[in-house]
Design an enzyme around this catalytic site. Sequence first.
Site, PDB file in Angstrom:
ATOM      1  N   LYS A  74     137.000 -25.165  63.327  1.00  0.00           N
ATOM      2  CA  LYS A  74     135.704 -24.806  63.926  1.00  0.00           C
ATOM      3  C   LYS A  74     134.655 -24.621  62.835  1.00  0.00           C
ATOM      4  CE  LYS A  74     137.788 -22.657  67.994  1.00  0.00           C
ATOM      5  NZ  LYS A  74     138.390 -21.450  68.553  1.00  0.00           N
ATOM      6  N   GLN A 117     138.658 -15.138  68.820  1.00  0.00           N
ATOM      7  CA  GLN A 117     139.805 -16.040  68.918  1.00  0.00           C
ATOM      8  C   GLN A 117     140.954 -15.345  69.644  1.00  0.00           C
ATOM      9  OE1 GLN A 117     139.682 -19.253  67.868  1.00  0.00           O
ATOM     10  NE2 GLN A 117     141.780 -19.652  68.496  1.00  0.00           N
ATOM     11  N   ASP A 176     132.311 -19.243  74.548  1.00  0.00           N
ATOM     12  CA  ASP A 176     133.579 -19.627  75.175  1.00  0.00           C
ATOM     13  C   ASP A 176     133.424 -19.767  76.696  1.00  0.00           C
ATOM     14  OD1 ASP A 176     135.868 -20.042  73.570  1.00  0.00           O
ATOM     15  OD2 ASP A 176     136.046 -17.898  73.127  1.00  0.00           O
TER      16      ASP A 176
HETATM   17  N1  GUN Z   1     142.610 -19.770  71.610  1.00  0.00           N
HETATM   18  C1  GUN Z   1     143.023 -20.996  72.025  1.00  0.00           C
HETATM   19  N2  GUN Z   1     142.008 -21.661  72.616  1.00  0.00           N
HETATM   20  C2  GUN Z   1     140.935 -20.836  72.572  1.00  0.00           C
HETATM   21  C3  GUN Z   1     139.583 -20.965  72.998  1.00  0.00           C
HETATM   22  O1  GUN Z   1     139.148 -21.975  73.575  1.00  0.00           O
HETATM   23  N3  GUN Z   1     138.783 -19.900  72.754  1.00  0.00           N
HETATM   24  C4  GUN Z   1     139.239 -18.785  72.139  1.00  0.00           C
HETATM   25  N4  GUN Z   1     138.378 -17.789  71.961  1.00  0.00           N
HETATM   26  N5  GUN Z   1     140.472 -18.617  71.727  1.00  0.00           N
HETATM   27  C5  GUN Z   1     141.311 -19.662  71.935  1.00  0.00           C
END
Ligand code: GUN
Length: 285
Positions: free
Chosen positions: A53, A97, A120
């Site tokens: 990311k 996360q 998100d």
């Molecule tokens: N962990 C796995 N996929 C995601 C996601 O799309 N967003 C977040 N915040 N954590 C994750």
Amino acid sequence: MAAVIIDGKQTAAELRARIAKECTALRRSGVLPGLCVVVVGDDPASAVYVRNKHRACEEAGIYSEIISLPAVTTQQALCTLIRQLNEAPQIHGILVQLPLPPQINPSAVIAVIDPRKDVDCFHAQNVGLLYLGTPRFSPCTPAGVIALLEEYGIAIAGKECVVLGRSNIVGKPLAAMLLARDGTVSICHSKTQGLREICARADILISAVGHAGFVRGDMIKPGAAVIDVGINRGADGKLCGDVVFSEALARAGHLTPVPGGVGPMTIAMLLQNTLTAAKLLSGAF
Ligand code: GUN
């Protein structure tokens, strides 16, 4: 005839290039879009996602901050940090996360995020807006799936869409987004009866189960679009999806590979949501 392989890497690269251009335009008007990713503990998969990311943000011209907290962090400390980020003018998007350590309730933490910074699309207000058909953000992985269907000219309206998995991150919001585009949507889960028959009538079959080898060739309607959201390790240690690729290739009309299908799209959509948040918060819309 073998299925058309959907190239998520290529589609995501095009999307990221378009986002980078928009970021440049926004920067010229004095707004640098900013994302903060908060990680608690040292889950190895999370570390890989967060690195990816960060790199994608840098390439798109988005300011990116990663805050890593120890696994023993309390829910209260995490919520205090999020309240600070809610007030931070250089941060337009906040992503906590998941998964979080067991002492922290993820719902309680998500509820504290300013919904205008919830890139998100996990906050109840944004989930509600999505279900009402007036989204502020679209959740990243479902938005990536929809973008791939659109890119490859796969019609949703009037089609039988079957979603395997009912998670808050993928299955539920994806079903809402398919419904908003006039699909006839079924959500299947671990208690579903007659799963194979339901799958076999799908024009669009989307698997977000997280079990390697779950979707076999005989569950696929000939010519269907098969979208594989699963990320698993096969017996050989290699990354693989939920779908038995060789069997699906012989039956499907379109098929996403793992890796290189939905995965790259998820990150591109996070950049898109950060850009949207920056525009919203700066009044650039
Ligand atoms: N962990 C796995 N996929 C995601 C996601 O799309 N967003 C977040 N915040 N954590 C994750």
